[in-house]
Every structure is written in structure tokens, then in C-alpha cells.
Design a protein around this motif. Sequence first.
Motif, PDB file in Angstrom:
ATOM      1  N   ASP A  21       0.845  -1.204   0.000  1.00 35.11           N
ATOM      2  CA  ASP A  21       0.000   0.000   0.000  1.00 35.11           C
ATOM      3  C   ASP A  21       0.877   1.250   0.000  1.00 35.11           C
ATOM      4  OD1 ASP A  21      -2.138   1.540   2.555  1.00 35.11           O
ATOM      5  OD2 ASP A  21      -1.778   2.045   0.444  1.00 35.11           O
ATOM      6  N   SER A  22       0.923   1.953  -1.137  1.00 36.87           N
ATOM      7  CA  SER A  22       1.849   3.093  -1.285  1.00 36.87           C
ATOM      8  C   SER A  22       1.272   4.388  -0.734  1.00 36.87           C
ATOM      9  CB  SER A  22       2.178   3.309  -2.769  1.00 36.87           C
ATOM     10  OG  SER A  22       1.018   3.815  -3.421  1.00 36.87           O
ATOM     11  N   ASN A  23      -0.070   4.472  -0.588  1.00 38.31           N
ATOM     12  CA  ASN A  23      -0.646   5.766  -0.151  1.00 38.31           C
ATOM     13  C   ASN A  23      -1.396   5.641   1.167  1.00 38.31           C
ATOM     14  OD1 ASN A  23      -2.732   4.212  -1.038  1.00 38.31           O
ATOM     15  ND2 ASN A  23      -3.813   5.868  -2.096  1.00 38.31           N
ATOM     16  N   ASP A  25      -3.838   3.939   2.546  1.00 39.81           N
ATOM     17  CA  ASP A  25      -5.295   3.862   2.753  1.00 39.81           C
ATOM     18  C   ASP A  25      -5.674   2.436   3.158  1.00 39.81           C
ATOM     19  OD1 ASP A  25      -6.348   3.534  -0.760  1.00 39.81           O
ATOM     20  OD2 ASP A  25      -4.902   2.439   0.458  1.00 39.81           O
ATOM     21  N   ILE A  27      -5.079  -0.259   1.522  1.00 38.42           N
ATOM     22  CA  ILE A  27      -5.332  -1.137   0.369  1.00 38.42           C
ATOM     23  C   ILE A  27      -4.113  -1.140  -0.548  1.00 38.42           C
ATOM     24  CG2 ILE A  27      -6.802  -1.488  -1.676  1.00 38.42           C
ATOM     25  CD1 ILE A  27      -9.005   0.057  -0.034  1.00 38.42           C
ATOM     26  N   GLY A  28      -3.638  -2.309  -0.911  1.00 39.53           N
ATOM     27  CA  GLY A  28      -2.515  -2.411  -1.849  1.00 39.53           C
ATOM     28  C   GLY A  28      -2.880  -1.725  -3.154  1.00 39.53           C
ATOM     29  N   ASP A  29      -1.861  -1.278  -3.901  1.00 33.66           N
ATOM     30  CA  ASP A  29      -2.178  -0.530  -5.126  1.00 33.66           C
ATOM     31  C   ASP A  29      -1.049  -0.663  -6.159  1.00 33.66           C
ATOM     32  OD1 ASP A  29      -1.701   1.911  -2.712  1.00 33.66           O
ATOM     33  OD2 ASP A  29      -0.150   1.340  -4.143  1.00 33.66           O
ATOM     34  N   GLU A  74      -9.294   2.573  -6.239  1.00 33.23           N
ATOM     35  CA  GLU A  74      -8.497   2.196  -5.054  1.00 33.23           C
ATOM     36  C   GLU A  74      -7.083   1.769  -5.434  1.00 33.23           C
ATOM     37  OE1 GLU A  74     -10.918  -0.904  -3.359  1.00 33.23           O
ATOM     38  OE2 GLU A  74     -11.889   0.487  -1.967  1.00 33.23           O
TER      39      GLU A  74
HETATM   40 CA    CA Z   1      -3.381   2.135  -1.254  1.00 33.10          CA
END
Ligand code: CA
Length: 551
Positions: A21-23, A25, A27-29, A74
Motif C-alpha cells: 500500500d503506497s498511499n 489507505d 489497500i494495496g495498489d 483504489e
Molecule cells: Ca493504497
Amino acid sequence: MNRVWWKEGVVYQIYPRSFYDSNNDGIGDIRGIIQKIDYIKSLGVDIIWLCPVYESPNDDNGYDISDYRNIMGEFGSMDDFDELLTEMKKRGLRLVMDLVANHTSDEHSWFIESKSSVNNPKRDYYIWKDSVNEAEPNNWLSFFSGNAWQYGEETGQYYLHLFTKKQPDLNWENPKVRQEIYDIMKFWLDKGIDGFRMDVISVISKRNYDDSPYPNFNDTIQNIYANGPKIHEYLKEMNQEVMSHYDMMTVGEGPGISLENGLKYVQEDRKELNMVFHFDHMFIDHGSEGKFDILPHDFVHFKRIFADWDTKLKDKGWGSIFLGNHDFPRIVSRFGNDQEYWMQSAKQLATLLNSLRGTTYVYQGDEIGMTNVAFDDIHDYRDVEIFNALEELRSKNGDEDKFLKAVHVQGRDNARTPIQWNSEENAGFSKADPWIKVNPNYTKINVATQESNPDSVLNFYREIIRFRKNNLTMVYGDFEHLLPDHKELFVYKRWDEKETYLIIHNFSSQELAYDLDNQYQKMIGNYQGNLENKYQGSMVLKPWESMILKA
Ligand code: CA
Ligand code: TEU
């Protein structure tokens, strides 16, 4: 041997929601994958299979697509996707995406139109039937519990959904539907991707809509849902319309694909698919009530499945070698020993995956030996398959404790907990609470701890993948199954005109003797040391010991 990139390449499957999860939240992205691209490259893999990243309401975590030409908010943007593709190409990595063409989301514009009126031009994009005796059109069951038909208020008909009611089945009889799918495939291929994994491609051709006479759900899959009358006509057309115009790879995922019909999908001269995922070894312990009705593991049968498929596909088609993915438990817990012999058995499974004939698939997290997770509270799970089964169980006053224990063994979320990057908060996956809890053993099992340990599962995966790449006999060599009835040892030979290898796996916690038929040199093994030693006569295999010997 005519060398082919998708036969030699090792595939690494990414389930983006749980990868990184880079941001923050939770959730992986896609940007998370970009940030970990050098880690992926360091494994020595060649191809990434990326699970769906298209616009979706996430009823089934992206396998319910509402827009095939846009990235799920997302997960990021199309720019993020384009950057990922660029970064992969820079590193010689190929990208295989997930084509979900048996069904869409009920929030796809096609379905919103189709359900609105019997005269809508898109009505026949889906499968609508009248009720029979005031009830569903037939007795078909969904893969995710309950009836496979949902009533459409607007028009008083039912629509088919072999999966959740938010995943209406597309009508492949309709040439417009087929053309839409081919256009979607070309959209992504023209962006430069290298192929598709095709979701439940075996069930896109429906036979008729008569009741299923089979009480066993697997029999219904095999004889009613899968391998329908036009499946090969559609795949040939797809190949002519799309695949034949690109240097690409296809692997069709197929419940119901069997030894009897598997070759029809992948025989090279039939020009349909390159490979399939059959489920003979994955459904091996599914009882008549399905996956949560668990049968004892039959190791001799497990071995025979690999041997029989190798014989069936030999010189005619090509196989896929996998032991797990986002739909099944963690391999070290399911087929290994995730307690006393966790490290040895995780490495043993890596050796098995990389020493058979067929394309090797590694699922994210298996390279560090991630295990199943037994959440005590059913509400820590997220998978719609689990909650639909729970709802059905409650409607029958079933035993919820027994069910939770079955979820601990077979639940898909076992393979969907966040990747364990380090021993910091949330295993370094995110600074926010992840969409699903991290496995509590992340402090012991994580990438960082293993990077610095030359004897770790992670470094063994790098070593065994390198061994396979440097010894193409492991890819293209012939196969002979030895001791087929042995209850603990899985032994086989691989050879070509240059080399002969003997691969021995002790799938037990006991020491076992094995009599060698020749003099061998140990090339790689999951116990320390003794490499390059000469072996002959009787040798002792330690618990969960695996080794590749060269004659
Ligand atoms: Ca994310
Ligand atoms: O899986 C289809 C499929 O066969 C699995 O659902 C498997 O049979 C089941 O999980 C075992 O209980 C594909 C995708 O891999 C899966 O994630 C989706 O949920 C499903 O199709 C519907 O798109």
C-alpha cells in the motif's frame, strides 16, 4: 527443443489488494507494485500475472468488473498502470493480466441496460430466463452458495450468475458479446501487455438450462457448467481474432477441465490456449458438499495427478505447475508442514514447483513461506465466498464452529492477508489499518528478516529459480515418475539428451532411506551443505528433505 519464453519463464502472481500500500489507505495498489518492482525482479521471475485491476465495486475483489478499460480507483490511475508497464519492460519483465470474461459486475453499463427492459439492445448480453413454477428456472447452484439465479424486478425474469449475484454471466452465444471481449483484449495488448490469464474460461459455453441431476457440486461443474458445446469454437475464434496477432501467452483457468478434455484446450495444433490451470490437485480434498467439506489428504493421488498430466500433455501441449494462488490456502500449510518443519517444507515446495515440466507459477508471499491465518472471529475475514457459505449454513442451522475450523483450513483469505515486508506495524504493508488483518506471525516471517539470511526461504526461491533457468532440462526435459505408490516419497527423473536428474522429496516428518540406482552429484537441496558430494547406494532423507541430484 524449440525454446518459448512462456514455457521457460517463471510467473509471479500478484494479488494487488494485498501486495503493498503506497498511499496508506490500507489497500494495496499499483504504485505499491512499482515501488517493489526491484524486489520482484530480484526473485529471478520473468512474468507477472496481475490479478484484476479494472474498475470494480469489489463484491468479489475485482473479479466483478464494471469497466474493463479503466483502473479501479483504489488501485490508482491508468497513468500508474502505464508507469508500471514501463518499469516492468525496463527490467525485462512481462505482464499477463486477468481476463474475466465469463461475467461482469452488475454495475457494468451493459448489465444496467440489459436488466432495464426485455427490448433493450443489450438484453441478450446476459442470460435471462422466465421463472418455472413460480421459482428459479432450474436447480443450478452458485460456486458461492445458494441458487445461481437472481430475480430481475424490472422485467420479471431471472438472470444467471454462477458466482455472486453481482456477477451476472455473459451470454457468449451472442456474437456482439464475443466481439466486445476481443476488443477489450486488443485494447490491453495494444498497450503492450504480454498475455492473459482467463478467469473460469471453461464455463463460458452453456449447454442448456435443464436441472442438474448431480448431488455432488463437482459433478455439476464437470458435466453441466464446464466444457460446454461451443467452448472450443469460441476459443478458436478468439485465437483467430486476437491471439494470432500478438506474441503473447494465454493460460485458461478452468474448474471442470480434466485429463479427458484438458488437451483439447492446449494442444498446440488446435490453436486455442497455451496452457490451462486444472484443479485436480486443488480440489483433491473437496468433499461432496464442496471445499468446506474436507476429505483427508491423499498423497499418492496427489503425486499421480502430476504424473498423469505430464503424460497427457507430453509433446502435444504444455502444462502449468502451481500449488496455490489467491483462491486457495497457503501452500506450506496445505501441502507442507507449517510448524516444526516450516522452513524445510516451504523450500521443498519451491523445489517441486521448479523441477516439473510446465510453466512454474509462484504466488506472492509463498517465496517467504507465508502460512495460513486462523482468525478466531469470522468477521476478521473478508471473502464473499466465506460469508455466502456462512449465510447458507445459518439458514440450515449448521455448526458454525465446525465451519470456522473449515475456513481456517480452506478459506481463500488465508492467501489474501497482506504481504509481510518487515516486522514493523502492519508488517510494513501499510501505515493504515489494512483492509484485512495481517497474519500475527509477521514478526517471524517477513521479507526483511529473510533478505539478510542466506539460508532463508526467500533466498532458496532465488536459488532454485536460478537453477531452473540455468538447467533447461528442468523445463523441457522428459519426466518419469518413480515409486508411484510410496506414501511419503515423491521421486521422479527428468532428462534430455545431455543431462539426467533425479529429484527426491520426503513429504514426511520421518527419516527415510532411498536406494540410488546410479552415482549422483547433489546440485541443490533444502538442507545445508553436502553440495557437489557424490552419492551412491542407499541414502537417508531427513524429514521434509528435497534434493535435485545429477547423474
Ligand atoms: Ca493504497
Ligand atoms: O475462480 C474460479 C474458481 O474456480 C474459484 O472460485 C475456485 O473454484 C473457488 O474459489 C474454490 O472454492 C476465479 C477467480 O480466481 C476467483 O478469485 C473468482 O472469485 C472467481 O473466478 C469468479 O470470478
